[in-house]
Scaffold this motif. Sequence first.
Motif, mmCIF file in Angstrom:
data_model
loop_
_atom_site.group_PDB
_atom_site.id
_atom_site.type_symbol
_atom_site.label_atom_id
_atom_site.label_comp_id
_atom_site.label_asym_id
_atom_site.label_seq_id
_atom_site.Cartn_x
_atom_site.Cartn_y
_atom_site.Cartn_z
ATOM 1 N N SER A 8 0.866 -1.165 0.000
ATOM 2 C CA SER A 8 0.000 0.000 0.000
ATOM 3 C C SER A 8 0.907 1.221 0.000
ATOM 4 O O SER A 8 1.726 1.394 0.901
ATOM 5 C CB SER A 8 -0.887 -0.007 1.244
ATOM 6 O OG SER A 8 -1.671 1.160 1.274
ATOM 7 N N LEU A 9 0.786 2.048 -1.025
ATOM 8 C CA LEU A 9 1.669 3.196 -1.184
ATOM 9 C C LEU A 9 0.861 4.466 -1.360
ATOM 10 O O LEU A 9 -0.245 4.437 -1.884
ATOM 11 C CB LEU A 9 2.551 3.013 -2.428
ATOM 12 C CG LEU A 9 3.351 1.730 -2.511
ATOM 13 C CD1 LEU A 9 3.947 1.582 -3.897
ATOM 14 C CD2 LEU A 9 4.447 1.736 -1.468
ATOM 15 N N SER A 10 1.451 5.567 -0.973
ATOM 16 C CA SER A 10 0.871 6.881 -1.245
ATOM 17 C C SER A 10 1.879 7.672 -2.057
ATOM 18 O O SER A 10 3.069 7.644 -1.768
ATOM 19 C CB SER A 10 0.587 7.634 0.055
ATOM 20 O OG SER A 10 -0.419 6.998 0.779
ATOM 21 N N PHE A 11 1.397 8.346 -3.067
ATOM 22 C CA PHE A 11 2.258 9.191 -3.900
ATOM 23 C C PHE A 11 1.633 10.572 -3.890
ATOM 24 O O PHE A 11 0.542 10.768 -4.415
ATOM 25 C CB PHE A 11 2.327 8.627 -5.326
ATOM 26 C CG PHE A 11 3.277 9.366 -6.219
ATOM 27 C CD1 PHE A 11 4.627 9.063 -6.215
ATOM 28 C CD2 PHE A 11 2.825 10.359 -7.066
ATOM 29 C CE1 PHE A 11 5.509 9.734 -7.042
ATOM 30 C CE2 PHE A 11 3.690 11.039 -7.898
ATOM 31 C CZ PHE A 11 5.043 10.723 -7.889
ATOM 32 N N HIS A 12 2.286 11.511 -3.252
ATOM 33 C CA HIS A 12 1.772 12.870 -3.130
ATOM 34 C C HIS A 12 2.643 13.801 -3.964
ATOM 35 O O HIS A 12 3.692 14.251 -3.507
ATOM 36 C CB HIS A 12 1.775 13.318 -1.664
ATOM 37 C CG HIS A 12 0.964 12.439 -0.785
ATOM 38 N ND1 HIS A 12 -0.401 12.582 -0.662
ATOM 39 C CD2 HIS A 12 1.304 11.388 -0.013
ATOM 40 C CE1 HIS A 12 -0.859 11.661 0.161
ATOM 41 N NE2 HIS A 12 0.156 10.921 0.568
ATOM 42 N N LEU A 41 7.307 6.131 -8.628
ATOM 43 C CA LEU A 41 6.435 4.970 -8.556
ATOM 44 C C LEU A 41 6.331 4.391 -9.958
ATOM 45 O O LEU A 41 6.143 5.128 -10.923
ATOM 46 C CB LEU A 41 5.050 5.396 -8.054
ATOM 47 C CG LEU A 41 3.955 4.342 -8.030
ATOM 48 C CD1 LEU A 41 4.262 3.275 -6.984
ATOM 49 C CD2 LEU A 41 2.612 4.994 -7.744
ATOM 50 N N TYR A 68 -10.886 9.070 -11.273
ATOM 51 C CA TYR A 68 -10.113 10.066 -10.521
ATOM 52 C C TYR A 68 -10.182 11.430 -11.211
ATOM 53 O O TYR A 68 -10.404 12.454 -10.565
ATOM 54 C CB TYR A 68 -8.663 9.595 -10.377
ATOM 55 C CG TYR A 68 -7.768 10.593 -9.689
ATOM 56 C CD1 TYR A 68 -7.832 10.773 -8.311
ATOM 57 C CD2 TYR A 68 -6.864 11.362 -10.407
ATOM 58 C CE1 TYR A 68 -7.018 11.693 -7.672
ATOM 59 C CE2 TYR A 68 -6.050 12.283 -9.778
ATOM 60 C CZ TYR A 68 -6.128 12.445 -8.411
ATOM 61 O OH TYR A 68 -5.323 13.362 -7.787
#
Length: 86
Positions: A8-12, A41, A68
């Motif tokens: 589980s990754l977040s890319f901000h 990513l 999105y």
Amino acid sequence: MPRHIGASLSFHPTEKPFVLCHSYGTERTPILSLRDRHASLTVYAHESFGKAEQLKFARELLAAVTAYVDAVETYTTDSTNTPERR
């Protein structure tokens, strides 16, 4: 059967994100690359997947990205969602 690892990754992204699709024709699986100043990513279907599974994954990814975009368009055009009115 190959082992699969989940994450589980977040890319901000910050002010200058970079998005690119690396395409290799029929030689190998394409790679979607998201890069920013402090993070990167890559997204692709593992080569052990059959071509039908890779295409299914790409279409599911497209559907999610389309949703999105729709959500961002709604968020950015809704006058009641301005920072002053939150």
